[in-house]
Design a protein around this motif. Structure first.
Motif: not given
Length: 97
Positions: A40-44, A58-67
């Protein structure tokens, strides 16, 4: 349009369909890994619903799977748009035959 061009477009449509199917499978696997809250956070983020400050945090909190998921969404969007264009072109050609 030449027969070779029509064949190229038809082959491209098949390849795009295959790519889209693979991206859907990859997306499902990652969605399961991330869980509904993170998705849900990624969709936002993807839909640009965050403020500039939230976006930067949010960009700073992104990990491999998010990206990876964001990359899949971008590739899927591009593949679907291209597939639609190829399909429209083929339909126009068929209507003139």
């Amino acid at each position: 349009m030449k027969a070779d061009d029509v064949e190229f477009l038809a082959d491209m449509a098949v390849q795009l369909d295959e790519t889209i199917r693979k991206l859907v499978i990859d997306e499902q696997e990652i969605l399961e890994k991330l869980g509904p809250a993170r998705v849900q956070e990624l969709k936002e983020f993807w839909n640009q619903e965050l403020t500039a400050e939230e976006d930067a945090d949010f960009k700073r909190s992104m990990d491999y799977w998010d990206k990876t998921l964001i990359r899949i969404w971008a590739n899927s969007k591009r593949a679907r748009q291209t597939r639609a264009q190829v399909g429209q072109t083929l339909m126009k050609l068929n209507s003139h035959l």
